[in-house]
Design an enzyme around this catalytic site. Structure first.
Site, short mmCIF file in Angstrom:
data_model
loop_
_atom_site.label_atom_id
_atom_site.label_comp_id
_atom_site.label_asym_id
_atom_site.label_seq_id
_atom_site.Cartn_x
_atom_site.Cartn_y
_atom_site.Cartn_z
N ASP A 68 0.91 -0.78 0.02
CA ASP A 68 0.00 -0.19 0.11
C ASP A 68 1.13 1.05 -0.10
O ASP A 68 0.67 2.21 -0.37
CB ASP A 68 -0.72 0.37 1.21
CG ASP A 68 -2.03 -1.20 1.45
OD1 ASP A 68 -2.19 -1.47 0.54
OD2 ASP A 68 -1.43 -1.73 2.53
N HIS A 69 2.26 1.62 0.25
CA HIS A 69 3.27 2.30 0.22
C HIS A 69 4.39 2.07 -0.48
O HIS A 69 5.39 1.45 -0.03
CB HIS A 69 3.43 2.55 1.91
CG HIS A 69 4.11 3.18 2.12
ND1 HIS A 69 5.47 3.97 2.15
CD2 HIS A 69 3.78 4.63 2.69
CE1 HIS A 69 5.80 5.12 2.21
NE2 HIS A 69 5.20 5.62 3.35
N PHE A 70 4.15 2.33 -1.86
CA PHE A 70 2.86 2.57 -2.89
C PHE A 70 2.19 1.62 -3.14
O PHE A 70 3.44 0.80 -4.00
CB PHE A 70 3.17 4.06 -2.69
CG PHE A 70 3.10 5.08 -2.59
CD1 PHE A 70 2.61 5.57 -1.35
CD2 PHE A 70 4.84 5.03 -2.06
CE1 PHE A 70 2.84 6.73 -0.81
CE2 PHE A 70 5.05 6.30 -1.43
CZ PHE A 70 4.04 7.12 -0.62
N VAL B 21 7.96 1.65 -1.32
CA VAL B 21 8.96 1.91 -0.41
C VAL B 21 8.43 1.52 1.03
O VAL B 21 8.06 2.39 1.12
CB VAL B 21 8.84 3.87 -0.92
CG1 VAL B 21 9.80 4.73 -0.05
CG2 VAL B 21 8.95 3.82 -2.80
#
Lengths: 163, 129
Positions: free
Chosen positions: A33-35, A40
């Site tokens: 989800d990141h990203f 990252v």
């Protein structure tokens, strides 16, 4: 299970400095989800990794008697991104320890390149917070954390016998 | 070795800018650490460490920022310092300006004694000693 953001210690000099490494992997769910499509490692988790490396160093310096809590991030500067497959190395050094608090300076590198400088103030909360009373049990240094150090000691003494 | 007061002030200013993340134009001698500069309890420890490093001195615990006297019932009555409490605090903090505080020694106002000037006074005396 506590979330632990270092994989193992590779150097530990009681009361002086410690080095830990962390391998970043896509098996860590938050990276999806990141990203999305561009994973990252969040910088906040890099700070947490340093807080754990330095926090264990500070705790061990006083025989894990104190409840060592991150009180302040004095500075945190980042120079690049950390991606899955990267290896982080956390180098923490004690600058100062008193009955109430401890200060550490730290450097993080990624695959051998400088990544970040993170300096932290820890509070020994039983000697601070003007008279507030905390549980007797040391809820900071649970077995999860101590086992990291135990594994380090086991591997270093094992290395010592084979060489 | 004695250091000019202005030089002490400049160095204290640098320490506070770094420790509290404030701009240097927010800092004046009259600025209070808690009220004006937003210092929290842990910042006081950080400031003491940084001052020790910057000035290469040892600051014994409680000398610059004395431990709270308010837990001693002899020193506090109805939320105000008793004459004895005030007297003790004044002796403990010869580097602070009590002019305003002693008119109404409300314990909630005690943090106003911790100003930039208080630190500069303390260090100037210490460096001269």
């Amino acid at each position: 299970m506590r979330w632990i953001w270092i994989d193992k210690f590779t150097d530990f000099q009681s009361g002086v400095r410690a080095t830990a490494i962390k391998n970043v992997t896509l098996a860590e769910e938050h990276l999806h989800d990141h990203f999305p499509a561009y994973p990252v490692m969040p910088a906040s988790l890099i700070v947490e990794g340093m807080a754990q490396t330095a926090g264990i160093l500070v705790g061990e310096a006083r025989g894990f008697e104190e409840k060592v809590i991150l009180a302040k991030v004095k500075q945190a500067r980042f120079r690049r991104e950390v991606r899955p497959g990267d290896q982080l190395q956390y180098d923490a050094e004690i600058e100062n320890v008193t009955p109430e608090a401890a200060m550490t300076t730290g450097r993080v590198s990624v695959n051998g390149e400088p990544l970040a400088e993170i300096d932290i103030v820890f509070s020994h909360i039983d000697n601070n917070m003007s008279g507030l009373v905390f549980p007797e049990e040391n809820f900071v240094f649970t077995e999860d954390f101590k086992s990291l150090l135990m594994n380090y000691n086991v591997s270093t003494s094992a290395a010592g016998t084979t060489s | 070795m004695a250091m000019a007061r202005e030089e002490v002030y400049q160095k204290v200013k640098d320490v506070l800018v770094d420790a509290l993340g404030v701009d240097d134009d927010e800092i004046s001698e009259e600025a209070t650490l808690t009220g004006d500069l937003g210092a929290e309890s842990i910042d006081f420890l950080d400031i003491v460490f940084r001052l020790e490093k910057t000035f290469s001195i040892k600051i014994p615990r409680g000398e610059l920022f004395p431990e709270s006297l308010v837990s001693n019932p002899e020193y506090v009555e109805g939320g105000r310092l008793t004459p004895k409490g005030l007297d003790t605090l004044k002796k403990a903090m010869p580097h602070a300006d009590f002019t305003k505080f002693e008119k109404d020694p409300d314990v909630n106002q005690m943090s106003n004694l911790f100003t930039v000037k208080t630190i500069v006074n303390y260090l100037s005396t210490k460096m001269a000693a």
